[in-house]
Design a protein around this motif. Structure first.
Motif, mmCIF file in Angstrom:
data_model
loop_
_atom_site.group_PDB
_atom_site.id
_atom_site.type_symbol
_atom_site.label_atom_id
_atom_site.label_comp_id
_atom_site.label_asym_id
_atom_site.label_seq_id
_atom_site.Cartn_x
_atom_site.Cartn_y
_atom_site.Cartn_z
ATOM 1 N N LEU A 144 43.329 14.019 -8.971
ATOM 2 C CA LEU A 144 43.488 12.580 -9.193
ATOM 3 C C LEU A 144 44.706 12.042 -8.451
ATOM 4 C CD1 LEU A 144 42.594 12.260 -12.986
ATOM 5 C CD2 LEU A 144 41.364 11.251 -11.061
ATOM 6 N N MET A 145 45.803 12.796 -8.487
ATOM 7 C CA MET A 145 47.014 12.393 -7.765
ATOM 8 C C MET A 145 46.744 12.334 -6.262
ATOM 9 S SD MET A 145 49.638 14.804 -9.918
ATOM 10 C CE MET A 145 51.061 14.543 -8.831
ATOM 11 N N ALA A 146 46.035 13.347 -5.763
ATOM 12 C CA ALA A 146 45.742 13.405 -4.331
ATOM 13 C C ALA A 146 44.801 12.278 -3.915
ATOM 14 C CB ALA A 146 45.128 14.759 -3.978
ATOM 15 N N THR A 147 43.805 12.000 -4.759
ATOM 16 C CA THR A 147 42.850 10.942 -4.417
ATOM 17 C C THR A 147 43.517 9.581 -4.404
ATOM 18 O OG1 THR A 147 41.046 12.220 -5.381
ATOM 19 C CG2 THR A 147 40.636 9.888 -5.024
ATOM 20 N N TYR A 148 44.424 9.345 -5.351
ATOM 21 C CA TYR A 148 45.186 8.090 -5.322
ATOM 22 C C TYR A 148 45.915 7.959 -3.987
ATOM 23 C CZ TYR A 148 49.172 5.042 -5.618
ATOM 24 O OH TYR A 148 50.116 4.084 -5.316
ATOM 25 N N GLY A 149 46.606 9.038 -3.584
ATOM 26 C CA GLY A 149 47.325 9.012 -2.310
ATOM 27 C C GLY A 149 46.402 8.787 -1.132
ATOM 28 N N GLN A 150 45.221 9.365 -1.209
ATOM 29 C CA GLN A 150 44.243 9.206 -0.133
ATOM 30 C C GLN A 150 43.761 7.759 -0.039
ATOM 31 O OE1 GLN A 150 41.105 12.226 -0.085
ATOM 32 N NE2 GLN A 150 39.647 10.624 0.465
ATOM 33 N N THR A 151 43.568 7.107 -1.203
ATOM 34 C CA THR A 151 43.131 5.704 -1.171
ATOM 35 C C THR A 151 44.182 4.804 -0.533
ATOM 36 O OG1 THR A 151 44.010 5.110 -3.371
ATOM 37 C CG2 THR A 151 41.755 5.996 -3.280
ATOM 38 N N ARG A 152 45.449 5.209 -0.630
ATOM 39 C CA ARG A 152 46.547 4.428 -0.062
ATOM 40 C C ARG A 152 46.994 4.959 1.303
ATOM 41 N NH1 ARG A 152 46.699 0.107 -0.761
ATOM 42 N NH2 ARG A 152 48.934 -0.132 -0.454
ATOM 43 N N LYS A 153 46.291 5.976 1.821
ATOM 44 C CA LYS A 153 46.617 6.618 3.102
ATOM 45 C C LYS A 153 48.051 7.154 3.125
ATOM 46 C CE LYS A 153 43.402 4.861 6.595
ATOM 47 N NZ LYS A 153 43.276 4.255 7.932
ATOM 48 N N ARG A 154 48.434 7.840 2.059
ATOM 49 C CA ARG A 154 49.742 8.484 1.992
ATOM 50 C C ARG A 154 49.647 9.881 2.616
ATOM 51 N NH1 ARG A 154 51.022 3.746 0.819
ATOM 52 N NH2 ARG A 154 51.826 3.154 -1.256
ATOM 53 N N VAL A 155 50.560 10.188 3.523
ATOM 54 C CA VAL A 155 50.561 11.499 4.188
ATOM 55 C C VAL A 155 50.604 12.632 3.170
ATOM 56 C CG1 VAL A 155 51.890 13.041 5.683
ATOM 57 C CG2 VAL A 155 51.663 10.631 6.277
ATOM 58 N N GLU A 156 51.434 12.456 2.137
ATOM 59 C CA GLU A 156 51.662 13.537 1.181
ATOM 60 C C GLU A 156 50.448 13.850 0.322
ATOM 61 O OE1 GLU A 156 55.341 11.867 2.654
ATOM 62 O OE2 GLU A 156 53.625 10.931 1.664
ATOM 63 N N SER A 157 49.422 12.997 0.366
ATOM 64 C CA SER A 157 48.204 13.318 -0.385
ATOM 65 C C SER A 157 47.611 14.645 0.081
ATOM 66 C CB SER A 157 47.170 12.196 -0.239
ATOM 67 O OG SER A 157 46.729 12.062 1.096
ATOM 68 N N TRP A 158 47.832 14.974 1.366
ATOM 69 C CA TRP A 158 47.314 16.247 1.880
ATOM 70 C C TRP A 158 48.003 17.441 1.228
ATOM 71 C CZ3 TRP A 158 42.848 16.002 4.004
ATOM 72 C CH2 TRP A 158 42.481 14.901 4.783
ATOM 73 N N TRP A 159 49.311 17.319 0.938
ATOM 74 C CA TRP A 159 50.009 18.412 0.264
ATOM 75 C C TRP A 159 49.446 18.622 -1.143
ATOM 76 C CZ3 TRP A 159 52.449 21.850 2.844
ATOM 77 C CH2 TRP A 159 53.176 21.516 4.001
ATOM 78 N N LEU A 160 49.123 17.528 -1.824
ATOM 79 C CA LEU A 160 48.544 17.643 -3.159
ATOM 80 C C LEU A 160 47.160 18.284 -3.106
ATOM 81 C CD1 LEU A 160 49.640 14.166 -4.557
ATOM 82 C CD2 LEU A 160 50.506 16.414 -5.272
ATOM 83 N N TRP A 161 46.367 17.923 -2.087
ATOM 84 C CA TRP A 161 45.060 18.558 -1.931
ATOM 85 C C TRP A 161 45.203 20.044 -1.630
ATOM 86 C CZ3 TRP A 161 41.188 16.834 -4.157
ATOM 87 C CH2 TRP A 161 40.779 15.497 -4.110
ATOM 88 N N ILE A 162 46.178 20.408 -0.823
ATOM 89 C CA ILE A 162 46.408 21.821 -0.501
ATOM 90 C C ILE A 162 46.738 22.603 -1.772
ATOM 91 C CG2 ILE A 162 48.042 23.394 0.627
ATOM 92 C CD1 ILE A 162 48.115 21.318 2.962
ATOM 93 N N ALA A 163 47.618 22.028 -2.617
ATOM 94 C CA ALA A 163 47.976 22.687 -3.880
ATOM 95 C C ALA A 163 46.745 22.847 -4.770
ATOM 96 C CB ALA A 163 49.051 21.876 -4.600
ATOM 97 N N ALA A 164 45.932 21.794 -4.862
ATOM 98 C CA ALA A 164 44.717 21.857 -5.692
ATOM 99 C C ALA A 164 43.745 22.901 -5.153
ATOM 100 C CB ALA A 164 44.051 20.482 -5.738
ATOM 101 N N ASP A 165 43.561 22.930 -3.846
ATOM 102 C CA ASP A 165 42.608 23.869 -3.244
ATOM 103 C C ASP A 165 43.005 25.320 -3.492
ATOM 104 O OD1 ASP A 165 41.181 21.722 -2.336
ATOM 105 O OD2 ASP A 165 41.834 21.873 -0.254
ATOM 106 N N LEU A 166 44.306 25.597 -3.488
ATOM 107 C CA LEU A 166 44.777 26.961 -3.708
ATOM 108 C C LEU A 166 44.441 27.458 -5.121
ATOM 109 C CD1 LEU A 166 48.231 26.837 -1.879
ATOM 110 C CD2 LEU A 166 46.196 28.140 -1.195
ATOM 111 N N VAL A 167 44.257 26.518 -6.058
ATOM 112 C CA VAL A 167 43.822 26.889 -7.410
ATOM 113 C C VAL A 167 42.299 26.883 -7.504
ATOM 114 C CG1 VAL A 167 43.980 26.333 -9.870
ATOM 115 C CG2 VAL A 167 45.945 25.898 -8.360
ATOM 116 N N TYR A 168 41.677 25.898 -6.857
ATOM 117 C CA TYR A 168 40.215 25.780 -6.919
ATOM 118 C C TYR A 168 39.501 27.019 -6.364
ATOM 119 C CZ TYR A 168 39.663 20.841 -8.253
ATOM 120 O OH TYR A 168 39.618 19.649 -8.931
ATOM 121 N N ILE A 169 40.013 27.587 -5.284
ATOM 122 C CA ILE A 169 39.321 28.696 -4.614
ATOM 123 C C ILE A 169 39.058 29.874 -5.578
ATOM 124 C CG2 ILE A 169 39.506 30.449 -2.800
ATOM 125 C CD1 ILE A 169 41.011 28.208 -1.150
#
Length: 205
Positions: A144-169
């Motif tokens: 949710l944090m990453a998606t919010y950042g993505q809707t606002r085109k925040r660079v750091e949203s990618w770091w949040l997605w990376i953190a989420a993906d490392l748990v999702y895998i």
């Protein structure tokens, strides 16, 4: 509704002796294309992403990842919001440009993330049969944090997605969703690509 959605939950093939549904297979394809389009700042990632989250919501519901399934409903709303923001969220209703997350924004995002994780963990533990309540809650909050950042085109949203993906895998592998787990390995690579693409073009706020 069951008759309509039933075929999507039928096995498309078997991976390691475990059935992979058509919904998971189509979620794999649309998810991969969506993240690639986000990295390239293609606005059509949003409608495709909405289709993707509906498919994955079905998959998560069938394996007891209830927070992730509910998250897909929120994603539909965020997808519509992000679509509008990317088209008209810039100065004088122009297209939105890539920017960085401010300090105050980080503070409230962090507090919201911790609160959401704690609340979801408690709810999932008390009211569902989830075998992974904390990890389900954590990935939901990070997403949710990453998606919010993505809707606002925040660079750091990618770091949040990376953190989420490392748990999702490992989480999806644990739930026998091997194709989805493999998809998130590819997502991880695309997130790194997106971070490298967005960082040089970010504007000061």
């Amino acid at each position: 509704m069951t008759d309509l959605l039933g075929p999507l939950l039928e096995p498309a093939f078997f991976l390691g002796g475990v059935p992979t549904s058509w919904a998971e297979l189509l979620g794999f394809a649309t998810g991969l294309l969506t993240v690639w389009m986000v990295a390239r700042q293609n606005i059509w990632n949003w409608p495709l992403g909405i289709a993707n989250v509906v498919l994955l919501g079905l998959v998560f519901l069938t394996v007891g990842l209830y927070a992730d399934a509910a998250l897909q409903i929120v994603y539909v709303g965020l997808g519509l919001y992000g679509w509008w923001q990317w088209a008209y969220g810039g100065v004088d209703r122009t297209a939105l440009r890539v920017s960085r997350t401010g300090a105050a924004e980080w503070v409230w995002l962090g507090l919201a993330g911790v609160a959401a994780t704690a609340l979801l963990t408690a709810v999932l533990s008390a009211y569902t049969d989830s075998s992974v309540p904390f990890w389900d809650a954590l990935t939901t909050s990070l997403s949710l944090m990453a998606t919010y950042g993505q809707t606002r085109k925040r660079v750091e949203s990618w770091w949040l997605w990376i953190a989420a993906d490392l748990v999702y895998i490992p989480l999806y592998a644990y739930k026998n969703l091997y194709l989805t787990s493999a998809l998130y390995v590819l997502f991880l690579a695309l997130c790194v690509m997106g971070l490298r693409a967005w960082r040089p073009v970010a504007v000061a706020r």
